[in-house]
Design an enzyme around this catalytic site. Structure first.
Site, PDB file in Angstrom:
ATOM      1  N   SER A  53       0.841  -1.217   0.000  1.00 58.44           N
ATOM      2  CA  SER A  53       0.000   0.000   0.000  1.00 58.44           C
ATOM      3  C   SER A  53       0.861   1.246   0.000  1.00 58.44           C
ATOM      4  CB  SER A  53      -0.891   0.000   1.240  1.00 58.44           C
ATOM      5  OG  SER A  53      -1.548   1.241   1.383  1.00 58.44           O
ATOM      6  N   HIS A 111       0.432   3.440   1.897  1.00 54.66           N
ATOM      7  CA  HIS A 111       0.550   3.866   3.297  1.00 54.66           C
ATOM      8  C   HIS A 111       1.847   3.383   3.948  1.00 54.66           C
ATOM      9  CE1 HIS A 111      -3.203   5.907   3.075  1.00 54.66           C
ATOM     10  NE2 HIS A 111      -3.695   4.856   2.438  1.00 54.66           N
ATOM     11  N   TYR A 132      -1.540  -0.007   9.994  1.00 52.86           N
ATOM     12  CA  TYR A 132      -1.781  -0.651   8.696  1.00 52.86           C
ATOM     13  C   TYR A 132      -0.552  -0.502   7.781  1.00 52.86           C
ATOM     14  CZ  TYR A 132      -3.753  -0.926   3.941  1.00 52.86           C
ATOM     15  OH  TYR A 132      -3.977  -1.214   2.613  1.00 52.86           O
ATOM     16  N   LYS A 173       2.088  -3.410   6.238  1.00 54.71           N
ATOM     17  CA  LYS A 173       2.445  -3.594   4.823  1.00 54.71           C
ATOM     18  C   LYS A 173       3.964  -3.496   4.637  1.00 54.71           C
ATOM     19  CE  LYS A 173      -1.691  -4.187   3.025  1.00 54.71           C
ATOM     20  NZ  LYS A 173      -2.101  -5.425   2.340  1.00 54.71           N
ATOM     21  N   SER A 187      -7.362   2.213  -5.618  1.00 57.55           N
ATOM     22  CA  SER A 187      -7.940   1.455  -6.732  1.00 57.55           C
ATOM     23  C   SER A 187      -9.436   1.294  -6.505  1.00 57.55           C
ATOM     24  CB  SER A 187      -7.236   0.104  -6.883  1.00 57.55           C
ATOM     25  OG  SER A 187      -7.543  -0.468  -8.125  1.00 57.55           O
TER      26      SER A 187
HETATM   27  P1  NAI Z   1     -11.091  -5.194   1.089  1.00 57.69           P
HETATM   28  O1  NAI Z   1     -11.085  -4.871   2.530  1.00 57.69           O
HETATM   29  O2  NAI Z   1     -12.288  -4.871   0.284  1.00 57.69           O
HETATM   30  O3  NAI Z   1     -10.743  -6.737   0.874  1.00 57.69           O
HETATM   31  C1  NAI Z   1      -9.857  -7.440   1.708  1.00 57.69           C
HETATM   32  C2  NAI Z   1     -10.372  -8.857   1.852  1.00 57.69           C
HETATM   33  O4  NAI Z   1      -9.471  -9.543   2.739  1.00 57.69           O
HETATM   34  C3  NAI Z   1     -11.779  -8.951   2.443  1.00 57.69           C
HETATM   35  O5  NAI Z   1     -12.633  -9.686   1.597  1.00 57.69           O
HETATM   36  C4  NAI Z   1     -11.573  -9.637   3.778  1.00 57.69           C
HETATM   37  O6  NAI Z   1     -12.622 -10.539   4.130  1.00 57.69           O
HETATM   38  C5  NAI Z   1     -10.263 -10.371   3.554  1.00 57.69           C
HETATM   39  N1  NAI Z   1      -9.592 -10.617   4.842  1.00 57.69           N
HETATM   40  C6  NAI Z   1      -9.445  -9.764   5.883  1.00 57.69           C
HETATM   41  N2  NAI Z   1      -8.882 -10.391   6.926  1.00 57.69           N
HETATM   42  C7  NAI Z   1      -8.657 -11.663   6.528  1.00 57.69           C
HETATM   43  C8  NAI Z   1      -8.119 -12.801   7.167  1.00 57.69           C
HETATM   44  N3  NAI Z   1      -7.674 -12.766   8.441  1.00 57.69           N
HETATM   45  N4  NAI Z   1      -8.044 -13.956   6.473  1.00 57.69           N
HETATM   46  C9  NAI Z   1      -8.487 -14.023   5.193  1.00 57.69           C
HETATM   47  N5  NAI Z   1      -9.018 -12.987   4.530  1.00 57.69           N
HETATM   48  C10 NAI Z   1      -9.106 -11.806   5.206  1.00 57.69           C
HETATM   49  O7  NAI Z   1      -9.809  -4.462   0.458  1.00 57.69           O
HETATM   50  P2  NAI Z   1      -9.497  -4.168  -1.075  1.00 57.69           P
HETATM   51  O8  NAI Z   1      -9.775  -2.739  -1.340  1.00 57.69           O
HETATM   52  O9  NAI Z   1     -10.088  -5.190  -1.940  1.00 57.69           O
HETATM   53  O10 NAI Z   1      -7.903  -4.310  -1.085  1.00 57.69           O
HETATM   54  C11 NAI Z   1      -7.288  -5.547  -1.396  1.00 57.69           C
HETATM   55  C12 NAI Z   1      -5.836  -5.490  -0.934  1.00 57.69           C
HETATM   56  O11 NAI Z   1      -5.187  -4.379  -1.544  1.00 57.69           O
HETATM   57  C13 NAI Z   1      -5.691  -5.295   0.577  1.00 57.69           C
HETATM   58  O12 NAI Z   1      -4.592  -6.062   1.018  1.00 57.69           O
HETATM   59  C14 NAI Z   1      -5.400  -3.817   0.729  1.00 57.69           C
HETATM   60  O13 NAI Z   1      -4.634  -3.555   1.878  1.00 57.69           O
HETATM   61  C15 NAI Z   1      -4.643  -3.525  -0.562  1.00 57.69           C
HETATM   62  N6  NAI Z   1      -4.782  -2.150  -0.998  1.00 57.69           N
HETATM   63  C16 NAI Z   1      -5.958  -1.712  -1.548  1.00 57.69           C
HETATM   64  C17 NAI Z   1      -6.081  -0.413  -1.994  1.00 57.69           C
HETATM   65  C18 NAI Z   1      -7.308   0.081  -2.695  1.00 57.69           C
HETATM   66  O14 NAI Z   1      -7.304   1.229  -3.135  1.00 57.69           O
HETATM   67  N7  NAI Z   1      -8.371  -0.698  -2.846  1.00 57.69           N
HETATM   68  C19 NAI Z   1      -4.977   0.550  -1.830  1.00 57.69           C
HETATM   69  C20 NAI Z   1      -3.783  -0.016  -1.214  1.00 57.69           C
HETATM   70  C21 NAI Z   1      -3.707  -1.318  -0.837  1.00 57.69           C
HETATM   71  C1  15L Z   2      -5.320   1.745   1.061  1.00 57.81           C
HETATM   72  O1  15L Z   2      -4.319   1.137   1.394  1.00 57.81           O
HETATM   73  C2  15L Z   2      -6.679   1.235   1.358  1.00 57.81           C
HETATM   74  O2  15L Z   2      -6.728  -0.175   1.329  1.00 57.81           O
HETATM   75  C3  15L Z   2      -7.765   1.773   0.462  1.00 57.81           C
HETATM   76  O3  15L Z   2      -9.026   1.516   1.066  1.00 57.81           O
HETATM   77  C4  15L Z   2      -7.606   3.268   0.161  1.00 57.81           C
HETATM   78  O4  15L Z   2      -7.972   4.018   1.243  1.00 57.81           O
HETATM   79  C5  15L Z   2      -6.184   3.580  -0.289  1.00 57.81           C
HETATM   80  O5  15L Z   2      -5.190   2.982   0.518  1.00 57.81           O
HETATM   81  C6  15L Z   2      -5.876   5.077  -0.399  1.00 57.81           C
HETATM   82  O6  15L Z   2      -4.834   5.496   0.092  1.00 57.81           O
HETATM   83  O7  15L Z   2      -6.662   5.789  -1.024  1.00 57.81           O
END
Ligand code: NAI
Ligand code: 15L
Length: 269
Positions: free
Chosen positions: A114, A116, A139, A143, A169
């Site tokens: 991330s 972050h 968080y 990462k 994203s």
């Molecule tokens: P999200 O929160 O929608 O999805 C994360 C998934 O991980 C959820 O379905 C949740 O049930 C699962 N999860 C959480 N704890 C768990 C555990 N202990 N065991 C198994 N599964 C578990 O997040 P999103 O937006 O889909 O992001 C996906 C990945 O990308 C994450 O690792 C997030 O940190 C990273 N990320 C996402 C960003 C974004 O803009 N969407 C930005 C930066 C990083």
């Molecule tokens: C992240 O790491 C989070 O997973 C996502 O929910 C957004 O907040 C993103 O960063 C962001 O910085 O916009």
């Protein structure tokens, strides 16, 4: 160009926002897509397998990883919050994942890191993969740990990893900050595909962003991955400006790359 270089690919976090966006797209990258999450999210479609697992449960993670050729690791806590759940999913979880990858000879991982990890750099700075981590919360620290853990498993066991420091994203940028950090779903898939198919990946840190005019990140150290963004936040710029107001420049949210995360979490301000 063929993008199918793996027989069985594992996608963790399949029930999440990015997991759902990647589910159809990643089918082009493999013969069988194994989907995993903590919670149930429906049945497997043709060409899919579903294996539920808590990342903190070593035995469950081992069963999840067994038999796959490569891993796209999206699972985990995705926002700032109390330390314990972050530790379980993102710190213990990433250890369990790499131990299973080592035991089952999985040689390539794409890890959802991330922005972050470096959230306490200023929005006036341009940083690259060599800049030291400056996490903006528990968080971001988790990462950064994942990036270090994956580097260790590369140096010691040769497991190649792309740490994608994803910006924001979502279908569209939600605010002015995201004009700099936005990564379209299609560009995310292009970037993951590049990480899965490049002949030599090594251990690489890549900022996950589309071709946005405003940027804080320099990916020149990741040219070997061969990712070329095709989308841009610029087409949303006028609409974002029209529906948002000028941020308070004395507010850390507007000063630091991490935006609201620099004030989030269990501390209170
Ligand atoms: P999200 O929160 O929608 O999805 C994360 C998934 O991980 C959820 O379905 C949740 O049930 C699962 N999860 C959480 N704890 C768990 C555990 N202990 N065991 C198994 N599964 C578990 O997040 P999103 O937006 O889909 O992001 C996906 C990945 O990308 C994450 O690792 C997030 O940190 C990273 N990320 C996402 C960003 C974004 O803009 N969407 C930005 C930066 C990083
Ligand atoms: C992240 O790491 C989070 O997973 C996502 O929910 C957004 O907040 C993103 O960063 C962001 O910085 O916009």
């Amino acid at each position: 160009m063929t993008i199918k270089v793996h027989q069985k690919l594992l996608l963790t976090g399949a029930a999440g926002g990015l997991g759902q966006a990647l589910r159809e797209r990643l089918k082009a990258n493999c013969d069988v897509l194994r989907l995993s999450d903590l919670k149930a999210f429906g049945d497997a479609a043709p060409g899919e397998e579903v294996v539920l697992a808590d990342l903190a449960d070593a035995a469950a993670v081992d069963a999840m990883v067994q038999g796959v050729d490569a891993i796209v690791h999206m699972g985990g806590v995705s926002v700032e919050g109390p330390f314990h759940p972050i530790m379980q999913a993102n710190i213990l979880g990433v250890y369990n994942l790499y131990e299973s990858a080592r035991k089952h000879c999985v040689k390539r991982v794409v890890f959802a890191s991330s922005n972050h990890v470096t959230g306490f750099y200023r929005q006036s700075e341009t940083i690259n993969a060599s800049h030291p981590a400056r996490p903006d919360g528990f968080y971001g620290v988790s990462k950064a740990f994942g990036e270090d853990m994956s580097r260790f498993y590369f140096d010691r066991f040769g497991i190649e990893t792309a740490c994608i420091r994803i910006g924001s994203s979502f279908p569209e940028p939600r605010d002015r900050r995201m004009l700099a950090t936005w990564l379209s779903y299609d560009d995310l898939h292009r970037l993951i595909t590049a990480c899965l198919t490049t002949p030599v990946l090594g251990h690489s840190i890549i900022f996950g962003m589309s071709n946005n005019a405003v940027t804080w990140w320099d990916n020149s150290q990741a040219r070997h991955v061969g990712f070329v963004a095709q989308d841009s936040s610029d087409v949303f710029r006028d609409a974002v400006y029209a529906r948002t107001t000028q941020p308070d420049l004395d507010d850390p949210v507007a000063q630091f790359q991490g935006g609201g995360f620099v004030k989030a979490g269990p501390f209170g301000f």
